[in-house]
Motif scaffolding. Sequence first.
Motif, short mmCIF file in Angstrom:
data_model
loop_
_atom_site.label_atom_id
_atom_site.label_comp_id
_atom_site.label_asym_id
_atom_site.label_seq_id
_atom_site.Cartn_x
_atom_site.Cartn_y
_atom_site.Cartn_z
N LEU A 159 47.83 -3.18 29.65
CA LEU A 159 48.04 -2.42 28.16
C LEU A 159 49.21 -1.41 28.30
O LEU A 159 49.82 -1.55 27.36
CB LEU A 159 46.60 -1.69 27.97
CG LEU A 159 45.58 -2.76 27.74
CD1 LEU A 159 44.24 -1.69 27.42
CD2 LEU A 159 45.70 -3.68 26.69
N ASP A 160 49.33 -1.03 29.35
CA ASP A 160 50.74 -0.28 29.57
C ASP A 160 51.93 -1.03 29.25
O ASP A 160 52.89 -0.65 28.56
CB ASP A 160 50.67 0.42 30.67
CG ASP A 160 49.73 1.86 30.98
OD1 ASP A 160 49.32 2.26 29.85
OD2 ASP A 160 49.49 2.24 31.99
N SER A 161 51.76 -2.11 29.92
CA SER A 161 53.12 -3.16 29.69
C SER A 161 52.98 -3.52 28.54
O SER A 161 54.26 -3.74 27.95
CB SER A 161 52.73 -4.23 30.65
OG SER A 161 53.73 -5.25 30.61
N LEU A 162 51.75 -4.01 27.77
CA LEU A 162 52.04 -4.39 26.45
C LEU A 162 52.56 -3.41 25.55
O LEU A 162 53.35 -3.90 24.61
CB LEU A 162 50.72 -4.72 25.79
CG LEU A 162 50.17 -6.09 26.10
CD1 LEU A 162 48.87 -6.32 25.65
CD2 LEU A 162 50.93 -7.30 25.67
N THR A 163 52.36 -2.11 25.68
CA THR A 163 52.91 -1.14 24.77
C THR A 163 54.52 -1.21 24.70
O THR A 163 54.99 -0.78 23.80
CB THR A 163 52.42 0.24 25.15
OG1 THR A 163 51.00 0.26 24.98
CG2 THR A 163 52.84 1.52 24.25
N LEU A 164 55.08 -1.36 25.92
CA LEU A 164 56.38 -1.27 26.04
C LEU A 164 56.84 -2.72 25.39
O LEU A 164 57.99 -2.62 24.91
CB LEU A 164 56.82 -1.37 27.59
CG LEU A 164 56.41 -0.18 28.37
CD1 LEU A 164 56.70 -0.11 29.87
CD2 LEU A 164 57.07 1.12 27.76
N LYS A 165 56.35 -3.66 25.45
CA LYS A 165 56.69 -5.06 24.84
C LYS A 165 56.49 -5.03 23.34
O LYS A 165 57.55 -5.77 22.74
CB LYS A 165 55.94 -6.15 25.43
CG LYS A 165 56.24 -6.36 26.99
CD LYS A 165 55.44 -7.48 27.64
CE LYS A 165 55.43 -7.58 29.12
NZ LYS A 165 54.54 -8.70 29.41
N LEU A 166 55.59 -4.35 22.95
CA LEU A 166 55.31 -4.47 21.30
C LEU A 166 56.04 -3.51 20.52
O LEU A 166 55.32 -2.24 20.79
CB LEU A 166 53.82 -4.77 20.98
CG LEU A 166 53.25 -5.76 21.84
CD1 LEU A 166 51.70 -6.04 21.56
CD2 LEU A 166 53.83 -7.29 21.42
N PRO A 167 56.98 -3.42 19.79
CA PRO A 167 57.59 -2.48 18.97
C PRO A 167 56.70 -1.68 18.10
O PRO A 167 55.83 -2.16 17.43
CB PRO A 167 58.60 -3.25 18.30
CG PRO A 167 58.87 -4.47 18.72
CD PRO A 167 57.55 -4.85 19.70
N ASN A 168 56.79 -0.42 18.15
CA ASN A 168 56.09 0.62 17.24
C ASN A 168 54.65 0.46 17.65
O ASN A 168 53.66 0.74 16.68
CB ASN A 168 56.20 0.19 15.84
CG ASN A 168 57.80 0.31 15.54
OD1 ASN A 168 58.45 1.26 16.11
ND2 ASN A 168 58.33 -0.62 14.78
N SER A 169 53.94 -0.04 18.80
CA SER A 169 52.82 -0.27 18.88
C SER A 169 52.20 0.98 20.01
O SER A 169 52.92 1.66 20.61
CB SER A 169 52.33 -1.29 19.86
OG SER A 169 52.92 -1.24 21.13
N LYS A 170 51.06 1.38 19.63
CA LYS A 170 50.44 2.52 20.58
C LYS A 170 48.81 1.85 20.96
O LYS A 170 47.94 1.76 20.30
CB LYS A 170 50.16 3.75 19.79
CG LYS A 170 51.45 4.35 19.44
CD LYS A 170 51.07 5.63 18.43
CE LYS A 170 52.19 6.50 18.27
NZ LYS A 170 52.11 7.87 17.45
N ILE A 171 49.05 1.08 22.12
CA ILE A 171 47.89 0.43 22.64
C ILE A 171 47.31 1.28 24.00
O ILE A 171 48.05 1.46 24.94
CB ILE A 171 48.23 -0.84 23.23
CG1 ILE A 171 49.08 -1.61 21.89
CG2 ILE A 171 46.96 -1.71 23.80
CD1 ILE A 171 49.67 -2.91 22.27
N VAL A 172 46.13 1.84 23.55
CA VAL A 172 45.66 2.72 24.87
C VAL A 172 44.46 2.34 25.56
O VAL A 172 43.70 2.01 24.78
CB VAL A 172 45.19 4.20 23.98
CG1 VAL A 172 44.75 5.26 25.02
CG2 VAL A 172 46.67 4.64 23.55
#
Length: 366
Positions: free
Chosen positions: A272-285
């Motif tokens: 999920l930390d990796s996804l947050t970096l890949k998906l613009p303007n996302s906050k995935i916690v």
Amino acid sequence: MQYYFPSTCSLSYLSIYSLILITIFTAITPTAAVVKLPPNVTVPAIIGFGDSIIDPGNNNNILTIVKCNFPPYGQDFMDGVSTGRFSNGRIPTDLIAEELSIKQYLPAYLDANLSPEDLLTGVSFASGASGFDPLTSKIASALPLTEQLEDFKEYIEKVKNIVGEERANFILRNSIYFVVAGSDDIANTYFGTPFRRSHYDVNSYTDLMLHSATSFVQELYKLGARRISVFGAPPIGCVPSQRTLGGGIVRECAENYNDAAKLFNSKLSDELDSLTLKLPNSKIVYTDIYTPLFDIIQHPLKYGLEQVEKGCCGTGLVEVSVLCNKFDLICEDDSKYLFWDSYHPTEKGYQILVRLVIDKYIYRLL
């Protein structure tokens, strides 16, 4: 989408799986202060996906034995109504919605009495006994995450018809999405049946769960979600039913269940930390439920609880869903119990847990 409305299932339909079917998690203390949103931050709605921890009654309207729309479930809900929530009262998404000053409880999407305001401020698509593994929902005839996603697409169109596309996109972008699943995968599908264990070890099975979880989050993102909280698996081996089934004669926590949960959580947090970096303007916690819940179980008196090894309903050892019914004796004071049935926390348990979780994670989503 049309669903079959069955009558309440009888005890004779219950298989061994339903002793284990269902899951756990969050809430606020009754005296807790409302979350203070930062300036210029808006949370118009709460949206839920997953399993019984945040199912407010979707399973009432499908053909499954995993139901609880009958007493004593809901005995401490508004007017003692059994709404289909797997607890004595409110569940995590209800408590979080109130904490964010959105509304007092989050309704089921399949509730036939939903109003336009209900839709605009959020609903839950969750289905008791669903999971990340597609097989999990098949075993229990629950709504899989893929179908919950289809219902969400339908929901989006309804919201657009109510307020227009621009406002609908604003709601989608600024709402908080909660994804709560994984417990049933570990307890029911992996350890509860031979189907997956014959092809997967724990490491490869948690990889399967992880792939499904991250794919689901990415699908939510494509549909407009930006603030997404994904709950990790709890210490499922310490749930009363799993103590009974896997904890030996003295009903200790089933450590193999807990080890699987910890392995999945480690992988999920990193991904999920990796996804947050890949998906613009996302906050995935990634929201850690394991640590605070395990602490409550290990130190109940610190949290004002007395019983953490049994549920309030019946013997507290195996009763869940249709096994917890009006013929069962209920504990005298459910506020002293962490668990309501053999799988799900009481409202008091959720209140304690959410209080521990919300301060740590909610502001990361804003």
